[in-house]
Scaffold this active site. Structure first.
Site, PDB file in Angstrom:
ATOM      1  N   GLY A 194       0.473  -0.793  -0.054  1.00  0.00           N
ATOM      2  CA  GLY A 194      -0.275  -0.387  -0.087  1.00  0.00           C
ATOM      3  C   GLY A 194       1.263   1.153   0.094  1.00  0.00           C
ATOM      4  O   GLY A 194       2.061   1.580   0.241  1.00  0.00           O
ATOM      5  N   PRO A 195      -0.042   2.338  -0.646  1.00  0.00           N
ATOM      6  CA  PRO A 195       1.245   3.721   0.038  1.00  0.00           C
ATOM      7  C   PRO A 195       1.713   4.135   1.420  1.00  0.00           C
ATOM      8  O   PRO A 195       1.230   3.387   1.940  1.00  0.00           O
ATOM      9  CB  PRO A 195       0.315   4.459  -0.804  1.00  0.00           C
ATOM     10  CG  PRO A 195      -1.326   3.885  -0.826  1.00  0.00           C
ATOM     11  CD  PRO A 195      -1.329   2.421  -0.118  1.00  0.00           C
ATOM     12  N   PRO A 196       2.843   4.575   0.904  1.00  0.00           N
ATOM     13  CA  PRO A 196       3.034   5.251   2.573  1.00  0.00           C
ATOM     14  C   PRO A 196       2.215   5.601   3.116  1.00  0.00           C
ATOM     15  O   PRO A 196       1.843   6.542   2.847  1.00  0.00           O
ATOM     16  CB  PRO A 196       4.701   6.532   1.792  1.00  0.00           C
ATOM     17  CG  PRO A 196       3.786   5.978   0.465  1.00  0.00           C
ATOM     18  CD  PRO A 196       3.006   5.030   0.327  1.00  0.00           C
ATOM     19  N   GLY A 197       1.913   5.467   4.382  1.00  0.00           N
ATOM     20  CA  GLY A 197       1.560   5.942   5.627  1.00  0.00           C
ATOM     21  C   GLY A 197       0.481   5.616   5.940  1.00  0.00           C
ATOM     22  O   GLY A 197      -0.643   5.942   6.933  1.00  0.00           O
ATOM     23  N   GLY A 199       0.335   2.459   7.433  1.00  0.00           N
ATOM     24  CA  GLY A 199      -0.887   1.949   8.881  1.00  0.00           C
ATOM     25  C   GLY A 199       0.280   0.578   8.651  1.00  0.00           C
ATOM     26  O   GLY A 199      -0.735  -0.363   9.458  1.00  0.00           O
ATOM     27  N   LYS A 200       0.951   0.241   7.267  1.00  0.00           N
ATOM     28  CA  LYS A 200       1.723  -1.016   7.799  1.00  0.00           C
ATOM     29  C   LYS A 200       2.177  -1.667   8.564  1.00  0.00           C
ATOM     30  O   LYS A 200       2.233  -3.087   8.953  1.00  0.00           O
ATOM     31  CB  LYS A 200       2.288  -0.855   5.712  1.00  0.00           C
ATOM     32  CG  LYS A 200       1.430  -0.628   4.627  1.00  0.00           C
ATOM     33  CD  LYS A 200       2.423  -1.182   3.707  1.00  0.00           C
ATOM     34  CE  LYS A 200       3.322   0.071   3.597  1.00  0.00           C
ATOM     35  NZ  LYS A 200       3.069   1.281   2.979  1.00  0.00           N
ATOM     36  N   THR A 201       3.565  -0.578   8.986  1.00  0.00           N
ATOM     37  CA  THR A 201       4.258   0.000  10.064  1.00  0.00           C
ATOM     38  C   THR A 201       2.856  -0.808  11.275  1.00  0.00           C
ATOM     39  O   THR A 201       2.996  -2.334  12.155  1.00  0.00           O
ATOM     40  CB  THR A 201       5.123   0.433  10.082  1.00  0.00           C
ATOM     41  OG1 THR A 201       5.588   0.173   9.028  1.00  0.00           O
ATOM     42  CG2 THR A 201       6.217  -0.132  10.819  1.00  0.00           C
ATOM     43  N   GLU A 416     -14.292   5.628 -13.990  1.00  0.00           N
ATOM     44  CA  GLU A 416     -13.700   4.292 -13.403  1.00  0.00           C
ATOM     45  C   GLU A 416     -15.250   3.169 -12.605  1.00  0.00           C
ATOM     46  O   GLU A 416     -14.571   2.589 -13.824  1.00  0.00           O
ATOM     47  CB  GLU A 416     -13.399   4.385 -11.342  1.00  0.00           C
ATOM     48  CG  GLU A 416     -11.766   5.305 -11.689  1.00  0.00           C
ATOM     49  CD  GLU A 416     -10.733   4.266 -12.451  1.00  0.00           C
ATOM     50  OE1 GLU A 416     -10.802   3.286 -12.372  1.00  0.00           O
ATOM     51  OE2 GLU A 416      -9.781   5.076 -12.869  1.00  0.00           O
ATOM     52  N   ASP A 497      -4.676   1.902 -19.483  1.00  0.00           N
ATOM     53  CA  ASP A 497      -5.901   0.930 -20.423  1.00  0.00           C
ATOM     54  C   ASP A 497      -5.135   0.828 -21.557  1.00  0.00           C
ATOM     55  O   ASP A 497      -5.299  -0.987 -21.747  1.00  0.00           O
ATOM     56  CB  ASP A 497      -6.819   1.378 -20.272  1.00  0.00           C
ATOM     57  CG  ASP A 497      -7.726   1.767 -19.207  1.00  0.00           C
ATOM     58  OD1 ASP A 497      -6.935   1.221 -17.728  1.00  0.00           O
ATOM     59  OD2 ASP A 497      -8.827   2.340 -18.981  1.00  0.00           O
TER      60      ASP A 497
HETATM   61  P1  ADP Z   1       3.548   2.770   6.607  1.00  0.00           P
HETATM   62  O1  ADP Z   1       4.144   1.681   7.043  1.00  0.00           O
HETATM   63  O2  ADP Z   1       2.239   2.427   6.103  1.00  0.00           O
HETATM   64  O3  ADP Z   1       4.194   3.795   5.806  1.00  0.00           O
HETATM   65  P2  ADP Z   1       3.349   3.985   9.095  1.00  0.00           P
HETATM   66  O4  ADP Z   1       2.630   2.477   9.518  1.00  0.00           O
HETATM   67  O5  ADP Z   1       4.317   3.590   9.962  1.00  0.00           O
HETATM   68  O6  ADP Z   1       2.487   3.602   7.646  1.00  0.00           O
HETATM   69  O7  ADP Z   1       2.187   4.991   9.498  1.00  0.00           O
HETATM   70  C1  ADP Z   1       2.685   5.944  10.414  1.00  0.00           C
HETATM   71  C2  ADP Z   1       1.781   6.295  11.236  1.00  0.00           C
HETATM   72  O8  ADP Z   1       0.615   7.054  10.439  1.00  0.00           O
HETATM   73  C3  ADP Z   1       0.587   5.478  12.237  1.00  0.00           C
HETATM   74  O9  ADP Z   1       2.284   5.376  13.037  1.00  0.00           O
HETATM   75  C4  ADP Z   1       0.115   5.943  13.153  1.00  0.00           C
HETATM   76  O10 ADP Z   1      -0.024   7.306  13.848  1.00  0.00           O
HETATM   77  C5  ADP Z   1      -0.466   7.130  11.246  1.00  0.00           C
HETATM   78  N1  ADP Z   1      -1.135   5.933  11.102  1.00  0.00           N
HETATM   79  C6  ADP Z   1      -1.338   5.470   9.456  1.00  0.00           C
HETATM   80  N2  ADP Z   1      -2.393   4.237   9.465  1.00  0.00           N
HETATM   81  C7  ADP Z   1      -2.387   4.615  10.664  1.00  0.00           C
HETATM   82  C8  ADP Z   1      -4.537   3.971  10.689  1.00  0.00           C
HETATM   83  N3  ADP Z   1      -4.899   3.100   9.895  1.00  0.00           N
HETATM   84  N4  ADP Z   1      -5.138   3.596  11.835  1.00  0.00           N
HETATM   85  C9  ADP Z   1      -4.289   4.640  12.552  1.00  0.00           C
HETATM   86  N5  ADP Z   1      -3.018   5.120  12.470  1.00  0.00           N
HETATM   87  C10 ADP Z   1      -2.437   5.274  11.753  1.00  0.00           C
HETATM   88 ZN    ZN Z   2      -9.436   2.902 -16.964  1.00  0.00          ZN
HETATM   89 MG    MG Z   3       5.976   1.659   6.791  1.00  0.00          MG
END
Ligand code: ADP
Ligand code: ZN
Ligand code: MG
Length: 615
Positions: A194-197, A199-201, A416, A497
């Site tokens: 997924g895109p950065p930020g 919540g993967k980590t 879409e 496409d």
């Molecule tokens: P990624 O690893 O996908 O780039 P992170 O897990 O590092 O993103 O997310 C960074 C911060 O953003 C987290 O520590 C949290 O505070 C916030 N955050 C991101 N996604 C979520 C979510 N789904 N629910 C709550 N907080 C989130």
């Molecule tokens: Zn398309």
């Molecule tokens: Mg991350």
């Protein structure tokens, strides 16, 4: 040691400055008179005996009152000799060559000792350095158990699907018997994409918090070192540690740092990275099923990952973590508002509506900025004004505020929805998973995503009907633009496409025999298309006329598909509009909800499904 003693300064000087004469290293304890004092004492007849040590350049003085003293003298001191003679003081000369020999022996011994000591120290140091170099391979995975503030699933919001799938991993780790009893195989590897930020980590940390098993976490970049082979040995070490602690989870963050396609690029790739990746693959194949070690990895660049990583038995489960939709954003805001004092007037759902395209991290940042502004203004609660200013600050940093321009938003929505609607209307096509206006990782605009058909996936066999349906679906975006905006208003948004369509058509004609050219393979399997390899592709083995016919067939297939898409969409203009309105409000429509909507509207007109893909 005499050699190390400084020669006595001239007598008058010493008397003037009153500095005590240099003390011999081994002498009597009495305070020594100065040189000039000694001369005076000699003349005054106070001295009973003198013993001169020329090598040590000193004289032992015995006084008549029994005191003894040592005085430094010049090595060939004529004045002292004369004075002693005049005063009739007996003077003996001591042969202290032996002394000197002993002294120099001791001195040399000390020097050697010092050298040895220094050498020893040096050796120890270099041994330490060497040790560290040898120990490079040892990984230092952080054991997440020790975290002071564990993350739980309730701290992760707005990505319900991903959470649900991961919940299963947790269940397995907690009670593996439930799965093994019925012979269920547990995924070895789970890839979070997924895109950065988004919540993967955070999700991975939540799993560690929930599962209650050891959690080894490492960023893939930590594997890659200066020295070739270090990364590979780190991987080995990590898995060794983990296996000893099974059941447990290994989490490799940003796996694209090592998992990039091998052999890509011209002039050889990065040896170190390739070795590391190979080791990772070997380790993943190595651990037995149900061994209790689950490998979790995250990336925002799935496109660059090596295909070998995705093969069954490795990362066999892939979980997409998308940008949150409006409801998701509201939930995430609520999670982060828990620890912050919000004014009662703040309506989080309004703020969710004002932040399309924001990731979880962006939303957390928004609340944090607002809190900082609130503190600066010396207010007690975060209010709408603070949030407004914070939003302004954040969006200023963003290159393009996504989805703000509503005309563009509408256009993307029609495109879409075109894909999504045609997918739903065609039984041979894949099932719609979701359609959204939120940009995909690294992309612009939204997307309509389908779930691959299980049967097709398992058998690896693709039917002609399925490929034709894919063509129609792929061209449905352009078709929707045509139907709604007219032929002169279509956009280049369909370029991707069209690319896909060209590839499918060509393969249908030249490799699968799905056209009127007959069952002839006209081109060999080109293998994976990649830079460097593409250059080595050979010329085709067919005549120019055949080439022309291939081109004509390809164009025919694509045109037919576009026509079919248009014919599906044109009579459903009202449904299109309705779906677009819904999508603009909700940003994302899940597959089930979408199908229900379509079915409901279609039922008023004609039975569902309407068309079957007849060739
Ligand atoms: P990624 O690893 O996908 O780039 P992170 O897990 O590092 O993103 O997310 C960074 C911060 O953003 C987290 O520590 C949290 O505070 C916030 N955050 C991101 N996604 C979520 C979510 N789904 N629910 C709550 N907080 C989130
Ligand atoms: Zn398309
Ligand atoms: Mg991350």
């Amino acid at each position: 040691m005499g050699a190390s003693l400084p020669a006595a300064a001239s007598a008058p000087d010493q008397a003037k400055t009153q500095t005590p004469p240099p003390q011999p290293l081994w002498g009597s304890k009495t305070a020594s008179p100065s040189y000039s004092q000694l001369l005076r004492d000699l003349r005054a007849g106070k001295v009973s005996e003198l013993e001169l040590s020329p090598l040590r350049r000193e004289v032992q003085v015995s006084y008549r009152d029994g005191k003894r003293a040592q005085v430094s003298v010049f090595s060939n001191d004529q004045q002292l000799l004369q004075t002693a003679e005049q005063a009739k003081v007996p003077l003996s000369v001591r042969d202290d060559r032996q002394d000197g020999a002993v002294a120099s022996l001791v001195a040399n011994g000390l020097l050697v000792l010092l050298l040895l000591l220094g050498l020893g120290l040096l050796l120890r140091r270099s041994a330490q350095v060497a040790n560290r170099a040898m120990g490079f391979g040892r990984s230092q995975p952080r054991l997440q158990e020790e975290r002071a503030t564990p993350v739980h699933f309730e701290d992760v919001a707005g990505i319900a699907e991903a959470k649900e799938e991961l919940q299963e991993v947790v269940t397995f780790l907690k009670s593996p018997e439930r799965y093994t009893a019925v012979g269920a195989k547990i995924p070895k590897g789970v890839l979070l994409v997924g895109p950065p930020g988004t919540g993967k980590t955070l999700l991975a940390r939540a799993i560690a918090g929930e599962a209650g098993v050891p959690f080894f976490s490492m960023a893939a970049s930590e594997f890659v070192e200066l020295f070739v082979g270090v990364g590979a040995s780190r991987v080995r070490d990590l898995f060794r540690k983990a296996k000893a602690k099974a059941p447990c989870i290994i989490f490799i963050d940003e796996i694209d740092a090592v998992g990039r396609q091998r052999g890509a690029g011209i002039g050889g790739g990065n040896d170190e990275r390739e070795q590391t990746l190979n080791q990772l693959l070997t380790e993943m194949d190595g651990f037995e099923d149900n061994g209790g070690v689950i490998l979790l990895a995250a990336t925002n660049r799935p496109d660059v990952l090596d295909a070998a990583l995705m093969r069954p038995g490795r990362f066999d489960r892939r979980i997409t973590v998308d940008l949150p939709d409006r409801r998701g954003r509201e939930e995430i805001l609520a999670v982060h508002a828990r620890s912050r004092p919000l004014a009662g007037t703040v309506n989080l759902s309004d703020w969710a509506a004002r932040t399309p395209g924001f990731s979880g991290a962006d939303l957390a940042n928004l609340l944090n900025e607002a809190a900082i502004l609130t503190a600066r203004r010396q207010q007690q609660q975060i209010d709408d004004a603070a949030l407004t200013d914070a939003l302004e600050r954040i969006t200023m940093g963003l290159t393009a505020a996504p989805l703000q321009d509503s005309a563009k938003k509408r256009l993307i929505a029609y495109h879409e929805i075109g894909h999504a609607l045609v997918t739903t209307l065609m039984p041979a096509a894949d099932q719609l998973d979701k359609v959204t206006l939120l940009p995909r990782a690294g992309g612009v605009g939204g997307f309509a995503r389908t779930l691959p058909d299980e049967e097709t996936l398992d058998s690896g066999l693709i039917t002609r009907a399925f490929l034709k349906a894919r063509l129609v679906v792929a061209l449905a975006g352009r078709a929707a633009e045509l139907v709604v905006f007219g032929p002169s208003e279509v956009t280049q948004g369909a370029a991707g496409d069209l690319d896909l369509v060209a590839r499918i058509c060509r393969e249908m004609v030249t490799r699968y025999g799905f056209s009127s050219l007959g069952p002839v393979a006209l081109e060999a399997d080109g293998g994976e298309v990649f830079l460097g390899r593409d250059w080595l592709r050979q010329d085709p083995h067919y005549s120019k006329q055949t080439g022309n016919r291939i081109d004509a067939q390809v164009r025919q297939l694509a045109q037919n598909a576009l026509d079919q898409a248009v014919s599906l969409l044109r009579p459903r203009r009202a449904l299109l509009d309705l779906l677009v309105e819904r999508l603009i409000v909700e940003e994302t429509i899940e597959g089930d909800a979408f199908r229900a909507l379509v079915q409901q509207v279609e039922a008023q007109h004609q039975p569902f499904p309407v068309t079957s893909p007849s060739a």
